[in-house]
Design a protein around this motif. Structure first.
Motif, short mmCIF file in Angstrom:
data_model
loop_
_atom_site.label_atom_id
_atom_site.label_comp_id
_atom_site.label_asym_id
_atom_site.label_seq_id
_atom_site.Cartn_x
_atom_site.Cartn_y
_atom_site.Cartn_z
N MET A 58 -63.42 -94.11 -9.54
CA MET A 58 -62.97 -94.43 -8.19
C MET A 58 -63.57 -93.48 -7.28
O MET A 58 -63.85 -92.22 -7.73
CB MET A 58 -61.27 -94.02 -7.93
CG MET A 58 -60.78 -94.05 -6.61
SD MET A 58 -59.39 -93.06 -6.35
CE MET A 58 -60.18 -91.37 -6.40
N ILE A 59 -64.11 -94.13 -6.13
CA ILE A 59 -64.80 -93.11 -5.32
C ILE A 59 -63.85 -92.62 -3.91
O ILE A 59 -63.07 -93.32 -3.41
CB ILE A 59 -66.09 -94.00 -4.68
CG1 ILE A 59 -66.95 -94.42 -5.62
CG2 ILE A 59 -67.05 -93.08 -3.60
CD1 ILE A 59 -68.22 -95.21 -5.14
N THR A 60 -63.98 -91.41 -3.74
CA THR A 60 -63.32 -90.75 -2.41
C THR A 60 -64.37 -90.48 -1.59
O THR A 60 -65.44 -89.62 -1.73
CB THR A 60 -62.66 -89.32 -2.79
OG1 THR A 60 -62.01 -89.68 -4.08
CG2 THR A 60 -61.66 -89.06 -1.80
N ARG A 61 -64.40 -91.15 -0.50
CA ARG A 61 -65.29 -90.72 0.64
C ARG A 61 -64.62 -90.08 1.82
O ARG A 61 -63.30 -90.06 1.76
CB ARG A 61 -65.79 -92.08 1.03
CG ARG A 61 -66.42 -93.10 0.18
CD ARG A 61 -67.01 -94.34 1.02
NE ARG A 61 -67.71 -95.30 0.17
CZ ARG A 61 -67.18 -95.94 -0.66
NH1 ARG A 61 -66.07 -96.31 -0.86
NH2 ARG A 61 -68.29 -97.06 -1.54
N GLU A 62 -65.45 -89.50 2.67
CA GLU A 62 -65.07 -89.03 3.85
C GLU A 62 -65.20 -89.81 5.03
O GLU A 62 -66.25 -90.55 5.04
CB GLU A 62 -65.53 -87.64 4.05
CG GLU A 62 -64.51 -86.75 5.10
CD GLU A 62 -65.13 -85.51 5.56
OE1 GLU A 62 -65.32 -84.63 4.73
OE2 GLU A 62 -65.46 -85.63 6.76
N GLU B 180 -59.99 -88.34 3.80
CA GLU B 180 -60.22 -89.02 2.82
C GLU B 180 -59.92 -90.43 3.12
O GLU B 180 -59.22 -91.10 3.35
CB GLU B 180 -59.16 -88.49 1.62
CG GLU B 180 -59.52 -87.01 1.24
CD GLU B 180 -58.52 -86.64 0.22
OE1 GLU B 180 -58.86 -86.22 -0.86
OE2 GLU B 180 -57.29 -86.75 0.59
N PHE B 181 -61.01 -91.24 2.16
CA PHE B 181 -60.94 -92.58 2.38
C PHE B 181 -61.03 -93.14 0.73
O PHE B 181 -62.10 -92.68 0.07
CB PHE B 181 -62.07 -92.98 3.20
CG PHE B 181 -61.80 -94.62 3.13
CD1 PHE B 181 -60.87 -95.40 3.65
CD2 PHE B 181 -63.20 -95.21 2.77
CE1 PHE B 181 -60.74 -96.72 3.55
CE2 PHE B 181 -63.23 -96.99 2.81
CZ PHE B 181 -62.12 -97.74 3.35
N ASP C 47 -56.19 -95.99 -8.79
CA ASP C 47 -56.40 -95.27 -7.33
C ASP C 47 -55.57 -94.13 -7.25
O ASP C 47 -56.08 -92.97 -6.87
CB ASP C 47 -56.48 -96.19 -6.36
CG ASP C 47 -57.69 -97.19 -6.32
OD1 ASP C 47 -58.54 -97.02 -7.02
OD2 ASP C 47 -57.32 -98.23 -5.54
N ILE C 48 -54.20 -94.39 -7.24
CA ILE C 48 -53.35 -93.37 -6.81
C ILE C 48 -53.26 -92.24 -8.03
O ILE C 48 -53.44 -91.02 -7.65
CB ILE C 48 -51.80 -93.73 -6.69
CG1 ILE C 48 -51.85 -94.88 -5.53
CG2 ILE C 48 -51.04 -92.60 -6.54
CD1 ILE C 48 -52.36 -94.27 -4.20
N GLN D 166 -56.98 -85.50 -8.92
CA GLN D 166 -58.07 -84.41 -8.07
C GLN D 166 -57.12 -83.27 -7.37
O GLN D 166 -57.82 -82.26 -7.21
CB GLN D 166 -58.76 -85.17 -7.10
CG GLN D 166 -59.76 -86.27 -7.66
CD GLN D 166 -60.50 -87.19 -6.43
OE1 GLN D 166 -60.28 -86.94 -5.39
NE2 GLN D 166 -61.21 -88.02 -7.06
N LYS D 167 -56.01 -83.87 -6.90
CA LYS D 167 -55.12 -82.78 -6.17
C LYS D 167 -54.51 -81.97 -7.22
O LYS D 167 -53.25 -81.31 -6.91
CB LYS D 167 -54.19 -83.56 -5.34
CG LYS D 167 -54.80 -84.42 -4.42
CD LYS D 167 -55.00 -83.81 -3.23
CE LYS D 167 -56.10 -85.01 -2.37
NZ LYS D 167 -56.85 -84.03 -1.37
#
Ligand SMILES: Nc1ncnc2c1ncn2[C@@H]1O[C@H](COP(=O)(O)OP(=O)(O)OP(=O)(O)O)[C@@H](O)[C@H]1O
Ligand SMILES: [Mg+2]
Length: 355
Positions: free
Chosen positions: A1-5, A10-11, A222-223, A229-230
């Motif tokens: 999964m990619i996290t973008r800004e 966060e996207f 995704d979740i 990550q958190k």
């Protein structure tokens, strides 16, 4: 999964959807594309991301504009009649040309409007000239690939209800003309109010000339990746997903607020109770009769049991599905004839009610 800004926020993921749109815009326009899905699944964010990053930034590398994009969000304009409908499309400017463009590709997204000189604007306003014919003429002259995106189309319902059915039909005919008939421009229409979409879908001409793409909540993977990550543990993630499902906006709210509660579970239970109260208050305020309440309870119990409600005899339920969809407690998918809760928290609320 990619996290973008994206815009400082966060996207999460949406890889497949981004690819889908990039691909879609590379083909010849053939149909209107309806993008629909429950409230707050990220339809607007996704399309804005695609425009700003996948299309505009990609193009800037080549210097020459390849796309001409107009993005019109009806939530940002109040559209109740023909005149303010015009203003949502057109901006009057002093100019010798009928239509003028800055010549540059629009980088800012808030300028959905098309610039037009006062003389022509007046003619259109007085209905001496047809808006849509003029727009088609203008679009024909533009060499770049053209994309028109209309967000929150359901807000045009007011126009419809104010006795201006014709205007909406004319507008939809214009969209068909641009896509299927002349292949001049892509037209993407976004909505979370699918009762409105249902009317479209039941119109066989529009159905034939449309594609439909559902944008649902994020999925469990995704979740899980996001919350890992958190630094949430897997059992905390399961608990969060059980209450909030894949709603990015609810998860963001949780990240901001849960620390102020004695425990994660208490925060989530508090949110579920709020959702339950919201339903009870809605039923009371609308003074729903026993028959409607009974039907709602049946739908809710089906959703608790199976995750969705389906009926062959939808017409027996459409009144209550419409009511609860309008306030975004339920979500009706007219393409698959399935009704679900607008998000997972309402399923928890149904469970508290004992449905
Ligand atoms: N993929 C994502 N990752 C993280 N946050 C997201 C994502 N998609 C949407 N959001 C967040 O969810 C919120 C709702 O998004 P958005 O307004 O785009 O949804 P929508 O489907 O257009 O809603 P509506 O049904 O009201 O039109 C925004 O605050 C946005 O930042
Ligand atoms: Mg939106």
């Amino acid at each position: 999964m990619i996290t973008r800004e994206f815009r400082g926020d966060e996207f999460i993921n949406r890889e497949k959807e981004i690819e889908f749109f990039k691909n879609y815009f590379n083909h010849l326009p053939q149909r209107i594309l309806w993008v629909y899905g429950p409230k707050s699944t990220g339809k607007t964010t996704l399309i804005e991301y695609v425009i700003e990053n996948a299309l505009i930034k990609g193009i800037k590398a080549f210097k020459k504009p390849q796309y001409w994009i107009k993005y019109i969000n009806f939530r940002r304009t109040l559209v109740t009649d023909y005149d303010n409908f015009l203003y949502s499309f057109l901006k009057e400017v002093e100019n010798n040309d009928d239509f003028s463009d800055s010549g540059e590709l629009d980088v800012e997204l808030n300028l959905g409007v098309i610039r037009i000189n006062s003389r022509l604007f007046k003619q259109i306003k007085e209905k001496k000239t047809n808006l849509f014919d003029e727009l088609i003429k203008k679009l024909r002259k533009i060499k770049e690939k053209k994309i028109i995106i209309i967000d929150e189309i359901q807000l045009l319902e007011d126009i419809y209800l104010n006795g201006n059915k014709l205007l909406l039909n004319e507008f939809l005919n214009f969209c068909v003309a641009l896509t299927k008939e002349t292949h001049i421009a892509h037209v993407v229409i976004l909505t979370s109010n699918t009762i409105f979409l249902e009317q479209i879908y039941s119109n066989s001409r529009l159905k034939e000339t449309s594609n439909f793409r559902l944008i649902d909540h994020l999925d469990f993977d995704d979740i899980r990746d996001w919350l890992r990550q958190k630094k949430f543990t897997d059992s905390e993630i399961d608990l969060i997903y059980d209450f909030l499902g894949g709603s990015a906006t609810r998860i963001k709210k949780l990240l901001e607020e849960y620390k102020y509660y004695p425990s994660l579970r208490e925060y989530l239970e508090h949110e579920a109770i709020r959702a339950k109260n919201e339903i009870e208050i809605y039923i009371a305020q609308e003074k729903l009769n026993d028959n409607l309440i009974e039907k709602f309870e049946f739908i809710a119990s089906e959703i608790v049991k199976k995750g969705y409600f389906y009926s062959k005899k939808l017409k027996d339920y459409i009144d209550v599905v419409s009511l609860f969809s309008k306030v975004e407690i339920l979500f009706f998918d007219p393409i698959n004839n399935k009704t679900t809760a607008s998000n997972r928290l309402y399923v928890k609320a149904f469970q508290i009610e004992g449905y």
